[in-house]
Enzyme design. Structure first.
Site, PDB file in Angstrom:
ATOM      1  N   HIS A   1       0.828  -1.209   0.000  1.00 51.11           N
ATOM      2  CA  HIS A   1       0.000   0.000   0.000  1.00 51.11           C
ATOM      3  C   HIS A   1       0.864   1.261   0.000  1.00 51.11           C
ATOM      4  O   HIS A   1       1.867   1.327   0.703  1.00 51.11           O
ATOM      5  CB  HIS A   1      -0.890   0.039   1.243  1.00 51.11           C
TER       6      HIS A   1
ATOM      7  N   ASN B   1       7.993  -4.203   3.834  1.00 44.13           N
ATOM      8  CA  ASN B   1       6.562  -3.888   3.851  1.00 44.13           C
ATOM      9  C   ASN B   1       5.906  -4.283   5.172  1.00 44.13           C
ATOM     10  O   ASN B   1       5.097  -3.533   5.724  1.00 44.13           O
ATOM     11  CB  ASN B   1       5.858  -4.589   2.682  1.00 44.13           C
TER      12      ASN B   1
END
Length: 325
Positions: free
Chosen positions: A169, A201
């Site tokens: 994201h 991440n």
């Protein structure tokens, strides 16, 4: 002489008839076009609005999701007005660039059609907007392509499958839990970039996202811009090269680094800025976030963007925690 005069009269007559015919044809065409527009359903009207590129200030928001016509014109107008108002709020301090801007209900991005990854993603966070909502569930969200992007330039889930990279994201899902639709929109692949999973991440990058959310407990408003970088590296021959991997059939670019530029507004209307750049690689858990702070202008030069250009840098009270002289 008489024959010449007759020829000129005939030529003038034919010319007049031709002009009148052309004019009537254009008039009929315009009338037909107008009638067609009148007969179009409200669905097609909103379809056209969705495709118009531009800024909310000029009433031409490029919506990333299809507008669903409401039962009344009043409700439709209210939805459009609400979206435009929210976009203006998010982009209060300026757009970094205007290339293929897409507006969602709670964040705005500029899409890079060549690399199939956003140039930048902008969010506006407050303490109230981050309040927990028991009815909002991340487990209900699905990664999916944004069908408002032309198929030539769209990334797909299949591009990530077997690549070894996470669908990372840019606008964090955890920043948009106020509404189920808001968090679902963060799962559009336009908001994703290939990120190293373990060590980045799921770890260091996640820590930076949490840090941004914590700022809302201290400051009145938090504005954050996130995006990819493709930085050069010196190789064995002594020359610098920009090299990055691409994944999947659509050749989705794997950024070498990611940035976050943050502007916070205090309760007495002072502005502070922080800038972070992280390599898209595993990072040790004990590495402090301050190790990744960089001068904001270095990110602007690397990204080719101007962040928060409505704020003069000499109006900032702090940059990366240090007072601006």
């Amino acid at each position: 002489m008489k024959n010449s005069i007759k020829f000129i009269i005939k030529l003038s007559t034919f010319g007049s008839v031709g002009f009148v015919g052309w004019y009537c044809g254009k008039y009929s065409e315009q009338k037909l076009h107008l009638n067609t527009e009148k007969d179009d359903s409200r669905t097609s009207i909103f379809h056209n609005i969705r495709k118009m590129p531009g800024l909310p200030l000029f009433g031409t928001v490029s919506a990333a999701t299809t507008f669903v016509p409401a039962e009344s014109g009043t409700e439709m107008g209210a939805k459009l007005s609400s979206t435009a108002s929210r976009v203006s709020e998010i982009m209060k301090y300026g757009f970094p660039g205007l290339d293929h801007v897409r507006s969602y209900e709670d964040f705005v991005l500029s899409y890079d059609r060549r690399n199939r990854v956003a140039h930048w993603v902008f969010e506006h966070l407050t303490k109230d907007r981050l309040k927990h909502n028991n009815e909002v569930l991340r487990s209900k969200c699905e990664f999916k392509p944004d069908t408002s992007i032309h198929p030539f330039f769209r990334s797909e889930n299949t591009d990530y499958k077997g690549s070894g990279y996470d669908r990372g994201h840019l606008a964090a899902a955890g920043n948009h839990k106020i509404d189920q639709n808001h968090i679902q929109q963060t799962f559009f692949l336009t908001n994703m970039a290939p990120q190293v999973g373990e060590g980045f991440n799921r770890d260091a990058w996640n820590s930076l996202e949490k840090y941004v959310r914590k700022l809302t407990k201290i400051y009145k408003d938090v504005y954050v811009c996130t995006g990819p970088l493709y930085l050069p590296k010196k190789e064995a021959d002594g020359k610098k090269y920009v090299r990055y991997e691409v994944i999947g059939a659509n050749h989705v670019a794997v950024p070498t680094h990611f940035y976050k530029i943050i502007v916070v507004e205090t309760y007495d209307s002072k502005l502070e800025m922080e800038a972070f750049v992280m390599p898209n690689a595993p990072i040790a858990n004990d590495t402090p976030l301050t190790n990744f702070q960089v001068p904001p202008e270095s990110v602007e030069r690397a990204a080719g963007l101007l962040f928060f250009d409505k704020i003069s840098r000499n109006k900032l009270s702090k940059i990366n925690g240090k007072k601006v002289s």
